[in-house]
Write a protein that holds these residues in place. Sequence first.
Motif, PDB file in Angstrom:
ATOM      1  N   HIS A  14       3.482  -4.964   7.951  1.00 34.57           N
ATOM      2  CA  HIS A  14       2.895  -3.948   7.073  1.00 34.57           C
ATOM      3  C   HIS A  14       1.983  -2.997   7.832  1.00 34.57           C
ATOM      4  O   HIS A  14       1.890  -1.812   7.476  1.00 34.57           O
ATOM      5  CB  HIS A  14       2.149  -4.618   5.913  1.00 34.57           C
ATOM      6  CG  HIS A  14       3.043  -5.114   4.839  1.00 34.57           C
ATOM      7  ND1 HIS A  14       3.682  -6.331   4.920  1.00 34.57           N
ATOM      8  CD2 HIS A  14       3.434  -4.557   3.666  1.00 34.57           C
ATOM      9  CE1 HIS A  14       4.421  -6.517   3.836  1.00 34.57           C
ATOM     10  NE2 HIS A  14       4.292  -5.446   3.062  1.00 34.57           N
ATOM     11  N   PHE A  17       4.363  -0.507   9.275  1.00 41.29           N
ATOM     12  CA  PHE A  17       4.812   0.426   8.249  1.00 41.29           C
ATOM     13  C   PHE A  17       3.705   1.421   7.890  1.00 41.29           C
ATOM     14  O   PHE A  17       3.960   2.595   7.631  1.00 41.29           O
ATOM     15  CB  PHE A  17       5.242  -0.329   6.990  1.00 41.29           C
ATOM     16  CG  PHE A  17       6.501  -1.142   7.168  1.00 41.29           C
ATOM     17  CD1 PHE A  17       7.425  -0.803   8.139  1.00 41.29           C
ATOM     18  CD2 PHE A  17       6.762  -2.241   6.364  1.00 41.29           C
ATOM     19  CE1 PHE A  17       8.582  -1.549   8.310  1.00 41.29           C
ATOM     20  CE2 PHE A  17       7.921  -2.998   6.523  1.00 41.29           C
ATOM     21  CZ  PHE A  17       8.820  -2.643   7.509  1.00 41.29           C
ATOM     22  N   PHE A 454      11.941  -1.642   6.258  1.00 42.89           N
ATOM     23  CA  PHE A 454      11.328  -1.900   4.957  1.00 42.89           C
ATOM     24  C   PHE A 454      12.273  -2.677   4.048  1.00 42.89           C
ATOM     25  O   PHE A 454      11.907  -3.689   3.432  1.00 42.89           O
ATOM     26  CB  PHE A 454      10.972  -0.562   4.292  1.00 42.89           C
ATOM     27  CG  PHE A 454       9.592  -0.532   3.720  1.00 42.89           C
ATOM     28  CD1 PHE A 454       9.153  -1.533   2.876  1.00 42.89           C
ATOM     29  CD2 PHE A 454       8.732   0.517   4.020  1.00 42.89           C
ATOM     30  CE1 PHE A 454       7.882  -1.492   2.346  1.00 42.89           C
ATOM     31  CE2 PHE A 454       7.459   0.562   3.508  1.00 42.89           C
ATOM     32  CZ  PHE A 454       7.028  -0.455   2.658  1.00 42.89           C
ATOM     33  N   TRP A 457      12.759  -6.237   5.342  1.00 40.84           N
ATOM     34  CA  TRP A 457      11.627  -7.115   5.065  1.00 40.84           C
ATOM     35  C   TRP A 457      11.595  -7.536   3.601  1.00 40.84           C
ATOM     36  O   TRP A 457      11.397  -8.712   3.289  1.00 40.84           O
ATOM     37  CB  TRP A 457      10.322  -6.420   5.443  1.00 40.84           C
ATOM     38  CG  TRP A 457       9.114  -7.136   4.923  1.00 40.84           C
ATOM     39  CD1 TRP A 457       8.350  -6.812   3.834  1.00 40.84           C
ATOM     40  CD2 TRP A 457       8.553  -8.348   5.452  1.00 40.84           C
ATOM     41  NE1 TRP A 457       7.345  -7.720   3.657  1.00 40.84           N
ATOM     42  CE2 TRP A 457       7.445  -8.671   4.636  1.00 40.84           C
ATOM     43  CE3 TRP A 457       8.873  -9.172   6.526  1.00 40.84           C
ATOM     44  CZ2 TRP A 457       6.663  -9.797   4.876  1.00 40.84           C
ATOM     45  CZ3 TRP A 457       8.089 -10.288   6.759  1.00 40.84           C
ATOM     46  CH2 TRP A 457       7.007 -10.599   5.940  1.00 40.84           C
ATOM     47  N   THR A 458      11.794  -6.588   2.691  1.00 40.02           N
ATOM     48  CA  THR A 458      11.792  -6.918   1.255  1.00 40.02           C
ATOM     49  C   THR A 458      12.918  -7.891   0.931  1.00 40.02           C
ATOM     50  O   THR A 458      12.734  -8.839   0.148  1.00 40.02           O
ATOM     51  CB  THR A 458      11.937  -5.632   0.429  1.00 40.02           C
ATOM     52  OG1 THR A 458      10.927  -4.691   0.819  1.00 40.02           O
ATOM     53  CG2 THR A 458      11.786  -5.917  -1.057  1.00 40.02           C
ATOM     54  N   LEU A 867       4.029  -9.219  -3.183  1.00 43.14           N
ATOM     55  CA  LEU A 867       4.423  -8.493  -1.980  1.00 43.14           C
ATOM     56  C   LEU A 867       5.680  -7.672  -2.240  1.00 43.14           C
ATOM     57  O   LEU A 867       5.778  -6.509  -1.813  1.00 43.14           O
ATOM     58  CB  LEU A 867       4.670  -9.488  -0.847  1.00 43.14           C
ATOM     59  CG  LEU A 867       4.416  -9.020   0.594  1.00 43.14           C
ATOM     60  CD1 LEU A 867       2.995  -8.517   0.749  1.00 43.14           C
ATOM     61  CD2 LEU A 867       4.687 -10.161   1.560  1.00 43.14           C
ATOM     62  N   SER A 870       4.757  -4.596  -4.563  1.00 40.87           N
ATOM     63  CA  SER A 870       4.021  -3.546  -3.855  1.00 40.87           C
ATOM     64  C   SER A 870       4.900  -2.857  -2.815  1.00 40.87           C
ATOM     65  O   SER A 870       4.814  -1.636  -2.619  1.00 40.87           O
ATOM     66  CB  SER A 870       2.766  -4.119  -3.204  1.00 40.87           C
ATOM     67  OG  SER A 870       3.094  -5.118  -2.261  1.00 40.87           O
ATOM     68  N   ASP A 871       5.772  -3.620  -2.144  1.00 43.34           N
ATOM     69  CA  ASP A 871       6.657  -3.014  -1.157  1.00 43.34           C
ATOM     70  C   ASP A 871       7.676  -2.082  -1.808  1.00 43.34           C
ATOM     71  O   ASP A 871       8.014  -1.033  -1.255  1.00 43.34           O
ATOM     72  CB  ASP A 871       7.386  -4.097  -0.357  1.00 43.34           C
ATOM     73  CG  ASP A 871       6.485  -4.759   0.671  1.00 43.34           C
ATOM     74  OD1 ASP A 871       5.385  -4.230   0.912  1.00 43.34           O
ATOM     75  OD2 ASP A 871       6.868  -5.808   1.217  1.00 43.34           O
ATOM     76  N   LEU A 875       8.061   1.805  -0.925  1.00 40.39           N
ATOM     77  CA  LEU A 875       9.361   2.364  -0.566  1.00 40.39           C
ATOM     78  C   LEU A 875       9.705   3.548  -1.460  1.00 40.39           C
ATOM     79  O   LEU A 875      10.274   4.553  -1.016  1.00 40.39           O
ATOM     80  CB  LEU A 875      10.428   1.277  -0.680  1.00 40.39           C
ATOM     81  CG  LEU A 875      11.783   1.541  -0.020  1.00 40.39           C
ATOM     82  CD1 LEU A 875      11.605   1.823   1.462  1.00 40.39           C
ATOM     83  CD2 LEU A 875      12.723   0.361  -0.233  1.00 40.39           C
ATOM     84  N   MET A 901       0.207   0.971   0.807  1.00 40.66           N
ATOM     85  CA  MET A 901       0.279   0.148   2.007  1.00 40.66           C
ATOM     86  C   MET A 901      -1.098  -0.403   2.375  1.00 40.66           C
ATOM     87  O   MET A 901      -1.231  -1.574   2.760  1.00 40.66           O
ATOM     88  CB  MET A 901       0.845   0.961   3.171  1.00 40.66           C
ATOM     89  CG  MET A 901       2.314   1.311   3.032  1.00 40.66           C
ATOM     90  SD  MET A 901       3.370  -0.137   2.764  1.00 40.66           S
ATOM     91  CE  MET A 901       3.065  -1.048   4.264  1.00 40.66           C
ATOM     92  N   THR A 904      -1.810  -3.203   0.037  1.00 34.43           N
ATOM     93  CA  THR A 904      -1.055  -4.417   0.353  1.00 34.43           C
ATOM     94  C   THR A 904      -1.680  -5.157   1.528  1.00 34.43           C
ATOM     95  O   THR A 904      -1.893  -6.375   1.480  1.00 34.43           O
ATOM     96  CB  THR A 904       0.403  -4.061   0.674  1.00 34.43           C
ATOM     97  OG1 THR A 904       0.971  -3.325  -0.411  1.00 34.43           O
ATOM     98  CG2 THR A 904       1.225  -5.319   0.901  1.00 34.43           C
TER      99      THR A 904
END
Length: 933
Positions: A14, A17, A454, A457-458, A867, A870-871, A875, A901, A904
Amino acid sequence: MRMITFFVIGLTVHVVFFISIFDIYFTSPLVHGMTPHSTPLEPPASRLVLVVADGLRADSLFTLLPNGSSRTPYLRSIIEDKGTWGVSHTRVPTESRPGHVALIAGFYEDVSAVAKGWKENPVEFDSVFNESRHTWCWGSPDILPMFAKGASGDHVYTHTYPAVEEDFASTDASKLDSWVFTQVKSFFKSAQSNSTLKASLWEDKNVFFLHLLGIDTNGHAHRPMSQEYLDNIGLVDAGVAEVVSIIEDFFDNDGRTAYVFTSDHGMTNWGSHGAGHPSETLTPLVAWGAGVQKAKGATEPQPYNDGFLQDWKLEHLRRVDVSQADIAPLMASLVGVPIPVNSVGVLPLLYLNNSERFMAESMYTNAIQVLEQFKMKMMQKKETTLSFLFTPYQLLTESKQAEFTQKARILIQLEKYEDAISLCQSLISRSLEGLVYYHTYDRFFLGCSVVLGFVGWTSYVVLVILKTHASLNRHPNLTKQIPGRNLARLCTCVAVVITLFLLIQRSPITYYIYCLLPIPVWYSVLKESGTLRDLIQTAPSLPLWKCLGYFVLVAFGIELLVVSFFHRAMLTVGLAVLSLWPFLSGLFGKAKSRSLSWLVGCLCLAAFPLMPVVGREPNIHLVTCAGLLALFTSACYLWSSRRRTPLHLGDRPQFVIQMLLVAVCAYVPSLTHSSLQQKQGLPLLNQIISWSTLASSIFVPLLSSTRLFHRLLSIFLSLTSTYLLLSTGSEALFPPVLSWLMFVWINIEQEALLAQGMSGRQELSTIDFSANIDITKIRQLKLDDIRRSYFFVFFIITAFFGTGNIASINSFDPASVYCFLTVFNPFIMGGLMMWKVIIPFIIVMCTFETIQVATQLSSRSLFLIVLVISDLMALHFFFMVQDYGSWLDIGTSISHYVIVMSMTIFLMLLSVVTHVLTSQRLVLWRQRKMHFP
């Protein structure tokens, strides 16, 4: 994967990112190595006087008094007779540092300068001061040193007052401007008897810079509509008139002095600046003297439909608006110095009073100066890009550059000046577009890399949730994954190819991180592909309609949160919908009182997003009321819980002291603001109380019992005390209302567990944070846990945007920190405001920690879902950045991405702090032998 390992990896991903958005969109636009260019003809002025009235709004200068007179009679006479006037349009961020850089250097500041408090140069740049023969500056220590530091040689001389003079509690901030005028008068008086200085002053290409901070300081302290602000404008007008008279006398009225009066930014009605409100972006510009066009009557309708001409009674005079960066080439042209090599300004010819040839030559010089930047940027990008991949800017290829410059030169020689000027303006326009083209050349490539990482990871987090917490049917014959060795080889080969490609292109080190990060992420996803197969195999046995319903609700909920970043009222809509949850889920029949409390709490909290983001006048009485409300609710809770969870004898004094401190902190803001209104300064006792309360706000709760409600109450009282000291109005009511709703949420979640038929539910009154949760009692995730996680994210967003004074960049009110300090210090003031933002976060985080314990879930379980939510929001904003075209819309979406971000990352760190805050206890030496319930 262990929790600590997952936490470190997640935090690292994160952070990457987060940094990527700055590397993609906020890299410095400056290039170096260009040759300065100046107009070859004799300039009209030997010297330039630049006066910047910091924080002066255009309407404050141009608007007449009710009786028809002007509060600035001297500048008004200049506008109507001797000079040219207009509005200078600034850009976001409307702060002093970027405003002065645009004025004096001609480009719009890289936002990375904010990390240095707008005081230091993140990169060196050229300026009118640097190109001058000598520059003498008087004013603020926050502004002048950056231009002296960036200048080559030692020809920029600065004279500043001590930083402690920039005091918002000052009896009269206009003394800052009086100091400047006094110093300038003394300077010219001393020059009469100093032959060396006098000789230097009589040389050409000299600049005198007067930075006047009093208007800005008075605006922050008293608002722009206050008498102090308006009187300061009158003082500046009189001071400018006197300085002009002294300078003209010194130089024997030789008619070789040019004057420019403007402002770096405006100010909102509530005394702030930083964003894009017209009151912040519209600043006055008045120029007169040598080489400047005198006032001209308007012979035809002017191209301005904003109504200002009529409001200011100036419709009979020609108005010439400029972009703020255009003032730098204007000043360079007047005094005959090279235009700053980094300038992107376009020379406003309507301000010049000179021959057509001079104007054509000046515009040609401007075009060549901007073209030099374009050529340097193109060369740099060409050198770092493989030849077969390089795509030049088609509207300004090397052949077209030569064609433009040669044709312009020929037109000037043929004395076709209007055609030459038009051609040069076209060349400048294309060069500026080309600069943007090459500056953003790698954005798509980098954006795709970040999006790929991104999404990977998600996807990985979702697979971890399914593998760890979902009851999937395991099918060994279907879970055969890609052989680990072959997959590792494939990923290694891809990494080597990407690394070689970046090496050949000599890419920055950050490019390696963004491009290589997706590889281990997708490697982890592919290794867990068996979990996805299990899900597909198990799908027929799942409650598909219920899953689909949850998916639609979560998707709608995420979209609502995204929209709330643009329209805060959507949080009110969300809270209204959330208030119906107990009634729609059937909990009302089992817990009527708690359901009604939830309804009332949601509706009360829903009022805050409807309040104005900015523009409120301070109302200290509401701060006192908020303190009384906090005391009342705390007393009611302690009284009602005396039988269920009686206080230990050792905790009673602490709660009494904390409640007394809340009462004191509710009164301190009133006492402080009363003292400041009477211009008596910040009382030392109030300052000591404020800093002591702030320092102890985290540690005091650690002295209380770790029983659930006792610890939460101690945290609430401690944080409320600090929040009251940082409040100026209705936002002080926010923590008590939020805490009340959080308390109800904890209780009603217990009823939700009963509705799910969960056995072994622990009574809230018996829960102790410090007790270790039995691993056998930790259950698997259920669909209802998605709702709990969404509630948490929703309340976190509400905690950030719920109160008006922290909802946007331009809503910062210095009055919020007056209990702590009144002398301008951006880092300390910013730190205090950040702590004010964090306090509601901590309240929500502690509630979430409580719910995790009460619902028998590990902290990792629910946080994984948080997580993902929020991701997905981040995005969403990242894609919105790609869609927008204007720099303002892009900036807005980027700021929202950065907020999500940051939130998070911050929540990942704060989860550890919250766990310590709720579960740990500092045992005093005299209490060690006592038993704590």
